[in-house]
Design a protein around this motif. Structure first.
Motif, PDB file in Angstrom:
ATOM      1  N   TYR A 154       4.321 -59.047  -1.780  1.00  0.00           N
ATOM      2  CA  TYR A 154       3.419 -58.931  -2.880  1.00  0.00           C
ATOM      3  C   TYR A 154       2.986 -60.516  -3.123  1.00  0.00           C
ATOM      4  N   ASN A 171      -1.575 -66.378 -13.364  1.00  0.00           N
ATOM      5  CA  ASN A 171      -1.709 -65.534 -14.549  1.00  0.00           C
ATOM      6  C   ASN A 171      -2.454 -64.076 -14.390  1.00  0.00           C
ATOM      7  N   GLN A 172      -2.078 -63.489 -13.134  1.00  0.00           N
ATOM      8  CA  GLN A 172      -2.436 -62.383 -12.689  1.00  0.00           C
ATOM      9  C   GLN A 172      -1.409 -61.533 -12.314  1.00  0.00           C
ATOM     10  N   GLY A 173      -1.759 -60.287 -11.966  1.00  0.00           N
ATOM     11  CA  GLY A 173      -0.575 -59.472 -11.660  1.00  0.00           C
ATOM     12  C   GLY A 173      -0.400 -59.354 -10.154  1.00  0.00           C
ATOM     13  N   LEU A 174       0.494 -58.496  -9.574  1.00  0.00           N
ATOM     14  CA  LEU A 174       0.925 -58.643  -7.990  1.00  0.00           C
ATOM     15  C   LEU A 174       0.028 -57.963  -7.373  1.00  0.00           C
ATOM     16  N   LEU A 208      -0.414 -56.122  -3.444  1.00  0.00           N
ATOM     17  CA  LEU A 208       0.227 -55.874  -2.127  1.00  0.00           C
ATOM     18  C   LEU A 208      -0.397 -56.451  -0.946  1.00  0.00           C
ATOM     19  N   PHE A 222       6.262 -62.679  -3.670  1.00  0.00           N
ATOM     20  CA  PHE A 222       7.497 -61.581  -3.664  1.00  0.00           C
ATOM     21  C   PHE A 222       7.767 -60.898  -2.574  1.00  0.00           C
ATOM     22  N   PHE A 273      12.908 -56.804  -6.426  1.00  0.00           N
ATOM     23  CA  PHE A 273      12.104 -58.291  -6.283  1.00  0.00           C
ATOM     24  C   PHE A 273      12.910 -59.152  -6.025  1.00  0.00           C
ATOM     25  N   GLY A 274      12.626 -60.041  -5.071  1.00  0.00           N
ATOM     26  CA  GLY A 274      13.222 -61.363  -4.973  1.00  0.00           C
ATOM     27  C   GLY A 274      12.690 -62.340  -6.155  1.00  0.00           C
ATOM     28  N   THR A 275      13.255 -63.659  -6.006  1.00  0.00           N
ATOM     29  CA  THR A 275      12.983 -64.587  -6.990  1.00  0.00           C
ATOM     30  C   THR A 275      11.625 -65.196  -6.961  1.00  0.00           C
ATOM     31  N   ARG A 279      -3.888 -59.662 -23.329  1.00  0.00           N
ATOM     32  CA  ARG A 279      -3.379 -60.457 -22.310  1.00  0.00           C
ATOM     33  C   ARG A 279      -2.454 -61.652 -22.771  1.00  0.00           C
ATOM     34  N   TYR A 280      -2.459 -61.811 -24.072  1.00  0.00           N
ATOM     35  CA  TYR A 280      -1.651 -63.150 -24.685  1.00  0.00           C
ATOM     36  C   TYR A 280      -1.304 -62.640 -25.940  1.00  0.00           C
ATOM     37  N   TYR A 321       7.437 -53.481 -16.070  1.00  0.00           N
ATOM     38  CA  TYR A 321       8.179 -54.501 -15.603  1.00  0.00           C
ATOM     39  C   TYR A 321       8.271 -55.888 -16.443  1.00  0.00           C
ATOM     40  N   GLN A 348       8.949 -59.893 -16.456  1.00  0.00           N
ATOM     41  CA  GLN A 348       8.886 -61.212 -15.209  1.00  0.00           C
ATOM     42  C   GLN A 348       9.105 -62.208 -16.177  1.00  0.00           C
ATOM     43  N   GLY A 399      11.421 -62.996 -10.324  1.00  0.00           N
ATOM     44  CA  GLY A 399      10.878 -61.682 -10.005  1.00  0.00           C
ATOM     45  C   GLY A 399      10.584 -60.614 -10.963  1.00  0.00           C
ATOM     46  N   PRO A 400       9.789 -59.699 -11.031  1.00  0.00           N
ATOM     47  CA  PRO A 400       9.701 -58.893 -12.010  1.00  0.00           C
ATOM     48  C   PRO A 400      11.038 -57.874 -11.792  1.00  0.00           C
ATOM     49  N   LEU A 442      12.185 -54.165 -13.330  1.00  0.00           N
ATOM     50  CA  LEU A 442      11.753 -52.675 -13.837  1.00  0.00           C
ATOM     51  C   LEU A 442      12.382 -52.227 -15.028  1.00  0.00           C
ATOM     52  N   GLN A 479      10.352 -46.378 -15.674  1.00  0.00           N
ATOM     53  CA  GLN A 479       9.398 -45.545 -15.101  1.00  0.00           C
ATOM     54  C   GLN A 479       9.071 -44.384 -15.495  1.00  0.00           C
ATOM     55  N   MET A 482       6.614 -62.328 -18.992  1.00  0.00           N
ATOM     56  CA  MET A 482       5.298 -61.566 -18.784  1.00  0.00           C
ATOM     57  C   MET A 482       5.630 -60.280 -18.561  1.00  0.00           C
ATOM     58  N   LEU A 485       4.442 -56.709 -17.193  1.00  0.00           N
ATOM     59  CA  LEU A 485       3.473 -55.962 -16.233  1.00  0.00           C
ATOM     60  C   LEU A 485       3.542 -54.651 -16.087  1.00  0.00           C
ATOM     61  N   GLU A 504       2.776 -47.783  -2.736  1.00  0.00           N
ATOM     62  CA  GLU A 504       2.017 -48.744  -3.131  1.00  0.00           C
ATOM     63  C   GLU A 504       1.665 -48.686  -4.630  1.00  0.00           C
ATOM     64  N   GLN A 505       2.271 -49.777  -5.283  1.00  0.00           N
ATOM     65  CA  GLN A 505       2.045 -49.941  -6.751  1.00  0.00           C
ATOM     66  C   GLN A 505       1.102 -50.814  -6.994  1.00  0.00           C
ATOM     67  N   PHE A 508      -0.702 -53.077  -9.579  1.00  0.00           N
ATOM     68  CA  PHE A 508      -0.417 -53.940 -10.809  1.00  0.00           C
ATOM     69  C   PHE A 508      -1.460 -54.314 -11.631  1.00  0.00           C
ATOM     70  N   GLY A 509      -1.124 -54.280 -13.039  1.00  0.00           N
ATOM     71  CA  GLY A 509      -2.199 -55.004 -13.903  1.00  0.00           C
ATOM     72  C   GLY A 509      -2.091 -56.369 -14.152  1.00  0.00           C
ATOM     73  N   PRO A 510      -3.013 -57.055 -14.918  1.00  0.00           N
ATOM     74  CA  PRO A 510      -2.660 -58.552 -15.095  1.00  0.00           C
ATOM     75  C   PRO A 510      -1.666 -58.941 -15.844  1.00  0.00           C
TER      76      PRO A 510
END
Lengths: 115, 113
Positions: free
Chosen positions: A36, A41-44, A46, A90, A105-107, B9-10, B35, B37, B42-43, B45, B48, B89, B91, B101-102, B104-106
């Protein structure tokens, strides 16, 4: 349980040069593998995934990755990077099993493309 | 193109206060994920959902965190009371077929002071 190791926390590379971001995983069962990308400031998003079949997987934005089961690796490569590739990358794994299939996920590796 | 929506968002909140985050997945996606982060990581979980049912909440700190997806569509994640270590964060992601395939939102960036 599964785990992911991204050996490089930061990778600087000059524009138009090739790049490889390394990912190794650990799991007692077979896994699916993912890369990913996350822009500030955005999501992930793929980039690519390996589920089965050919071990060389092509993704979006010119990226590709190769699954190596014997070395438990899934390294990401791009032959020529652009400024717009600057982002956090990631690697993630998911066990092949029924029920809840979590992504681990990795770091992350911060790729910085230098003009 | 359909996207996962998250709000706010914040968010800045003081410790011991309550805070809530909202997520609206892509229409038709039955699986929804929350998630966390932490900066530089990394994120991970938290929870779910499959439709309105919790499939996995083993990593959710249930003494202070709660999540619901009452009608199997949008979802809310709540923290009460917030602690300094909750700064992160948050997510939300959704998928048709878990977990190939996930999307993600912002994210919601939470700062606890």
């Amino acid at each position: 349980a599964q785990s992911v190791t991204q050996l490089d926390s930061q990778v600087p590379v000059f524009e138009e040069a090739p790049v490889e971001l390394r990912c190794n995983y650990s799991s007692s069962v077979s896994v699916y593998l993912f890369w990913y990308v996350q822009y500030p400031n955005q999501g992930l998003q793929l980039l690519l995934k390996y589920l089965s079949g050919s071990t060389l997987v092509k993704g979006i934005n010119g990226f590709e990755a190769e699954f190596n089961k014997s070395q438990t690796s899934f390294h990401l490569r791009k032959p020529s990077v652009h400024i717009s590739d600057t982002a956090e990358y990631f690697c993630a794994v998911s066990a092949i099993q029924t029920g809840a299939n979590n992504l681990f996920f990795g770091t992350g590796t911060r790729l910085t493309v230098i003009p | 193109e359909a996207e996962v929506a998250q709000s706010p968002r914040y968010k800045i909140t003081e410790k011991s206060q309550a805070v809530a985050f909202w997520c609206d997945p892509i229409s038709g996606h039955a699986t929804l994920y929350w998630y966390r982060q932490i900066l530089g990581q990394g994120p991970e979980l938290l929870v779910q959902f499959q439709d309105e049912s919790v499939v996995d909440d083993s990593q959710l700190p249930k003494d202070r965190f709660s999540a619901e997806r009452l009608k199997g569509v949008d979802s809310t994640l709540k923290i009460q009371p917030a602690e300094l270590g909750d700064s992160a964060m948050y997510l939300c992601a959704s998928s048709l077929v878990d977990p190939f395939e996930q999307y993600f939102g912002p994210g919601t960036r939470l700062t606890v002071t």
